[in-house]
Write an enzyme that holds these catalytic residues in place. Structure first.
Site, PDB file in Angstrom:
ATOM      1  N   GLY A 284     -13.697   9.650 -37.141  1.00 47.87           N
ATOM      2  CA  GLY A 284     -14.819  10.089 -36.224  1.00 47.87           C
ATOM      3  C   GLY A 284     -14.506  10.692 -34.772  1.00 47.87           C
ATOM      4  N   PHE A 285     -13.421  11.436 -34.958  1.00 42.05           N
ATOM      5  CA  PHE A 285     -13.189  12.122 -33.485  1.00 42.05           C
ATOM      6  C   PHE A 285     -13.700  13.379 -33.522  1.00 42.05           C
ATOM      7  CE2 PHE A 285     -10.026   8.661 -33.093  1.00 42.05           C
ATOM      8  CZ  PHE A 285      -9.344   8.886 -32.061  1.00 42.05           C
TER       9      PHE A 285
ATOM     10  N   TYR B  10     -10.958  -1.323 -55.077  1.00 41.31           N
ATOM     11  CA  TYR B  10      -9.947  -0.224 -54.944  1.00 41.31           C
ATOM     12  C   TYR B  10      -9.425   0.357 -56.390  1.00 41.31           C
ATOM     13  CZ  TYR B  10      -9.927  -1.197 -50.023  1.00 41.31           C
ATOM     14  OH  TYR B  10     -10.188  -1.328 -48.625  1.00 41.31           O
TER      15      TYR B  10
ATOM     16  N   LEU C  81     -12.425  17.963 -29.660  1.00 48.78           N
ATOM     17  CA  LEU C  81     -12.395  17.739 -27.905  1.00 48.78           C
ATOM     18  C   LEU C  81     -11.443  16.529 -27.818  1.00 48.78           C
ATOM     19  CD1 LEU C  81     -12.128  18.427 -25.293  1.00 48.78           C
ATOM     20  CD2 LEU C  81     -14.089  17.344 -24.713  1.00 48.78           C
TER      21      LEU C  81
ATOM     22  N   PRO D 199      -8.260   4.303 -38.085  1.00 44.74           N
ATOM     23  CA  PRO D 199      -8.143   4.346 -36.650  1.00 44.74           C
ATOM     24  C   PRO D 199      -7.959   5.820 -35.728  1.00 44.74           C
ATOM     25  CG  PRO D 199      -6.127   3.986 -38.113  1.00 44.74           C
ATOM     26  CD  PRO D 199      -7.348   3.789 -38.791  1.00 44.74           C
TER      27      PRO D 199
END
Length: 286
Positions: A214-215, A59, A218, A211
């Site tokens: 990937g939504f 990182y 809807l 968390p």
């Protein structure tokens, strides 16, 4: 209600931890825009009860580990710092596999040096096969054996895995004791449901990343509606759902903002009813 703690390696950690990835610059590359703010976020995280920090020397590279050392060294005895090896950064900020014995050994020593440690609490082997973005089948025996040898040398206390398939977890457990698995998992992306339950049975931590990743629109709308009804943010609901999903789930939400950090930590106090859980469980089927 699940316990607020779980054993990671030999230490009991609060299930709501902190992921340091966002402390680096844009694209997890280069220094942060404001180093003082990054240091403040880390110190506030510990003040709020965090004793599990997830990081890696790739990182930045090197940036987050150096900031962690500047902010928190000397470390408290109850703090568990988990790092990752198995990748490196290209000059163009690309993410590249780094699986050779020499690369793995260098990565462990880079993490030790930049964190200011003589031994690393937990090192996750980050697996990059296929396109490198999600788990893909392939043997990890050679790489894990190198990491296990460094454990025997006293450089690493505990070993974990990241971005792996169930077959790779089984292969790894024949070589070394595995204390955690870190994969993508959330309300909408539940491919690891069976793995989580199997790991819980064996007392192994599962550490989901992304968390809210990937939504679909809807699914995000459903989550937003639930959050609004509870007077919470979508992230708080997503984190609370994960905490109630299984007692072996440890969370590492990341942020470079003190305000967002406090919002995330408040998710620990958010209890979701069976009705709300049922609504959220339906998201993965939308």
């Amino acid at each position: 209600m699940s316990s607020n703690t779980f054993t990671l390696g030999t230490k009991s950690v609060n299930r709501l931890g902190y992921g340091a990835m966002q402390l680096a610059g844009p694209g997890v590359f280069g220094p942060p825009r404001d180093r003082h703010v990054a240091i403040t976020v880390l110190r506030e995280a510990l003040a709020l009860g965090v004793n599990h920090i997830d990081t890696s020397d790739f990182y930045g590279p090197h940036v987050t580990n150096q900031i962690i050392r500047e902010a928190l060294y000397p470390y408290s005895d109850d703090l568990t710092i988990v790092t990752k090896i198995g990748a490196r950064r290209g000059e163009d900020a690309s993410w590249l596999p780094a699986f050779s014995p020499a690369e793995l050994q260098k990565a462990v020593h880079d993490n030790l040096r930049n964190l200011g440690l003589d031994v690393l609490d937990v090192v996750n082997l980050r697996v990059m096969m296929g396109d490198g973005h999600g788990p893909a089948e392939g043997s990890i025996e050679a790489s894990l054996t190198v990491l296990a040898e460094m454990q025997q040398q006293g450089l690493v206390k505990h070993i974990g895995l990241s971005n792996v398939t169930p077959t790779q977890v089984a292969e790894a457990r024949k070589i070394a004791e595995i204390v955690c698995v870190q994969n993508e998992y959330n309300i909408a992306h539940r491919a690891d449901d069976a793995m989580i339950d199997a790991l819980a049975h064996d007392g192994i931590a599962y550490v989901p990343f992304f968390p809210l990743g990937g939504f679909t629109p809807l699914q995000s709308s459903t989550l937003s509606d639930v959050a609004a009804s509870l007077g919470a943010t979508p992230m708080q609901v997503a984190l609370a759902w994960l905490l109630q999903r299984s007692p072996n789930i440890l969370l590492i939400p990341g942020t470079s903002s003190v305000a967002h950090l406090r919002e995330n930590m408040a998710a620990e106090k958010l209890h979701l009813s069976e009705e709300v859980l049922s609504t959220l469980d339906g998201i993965s089927r939308e």
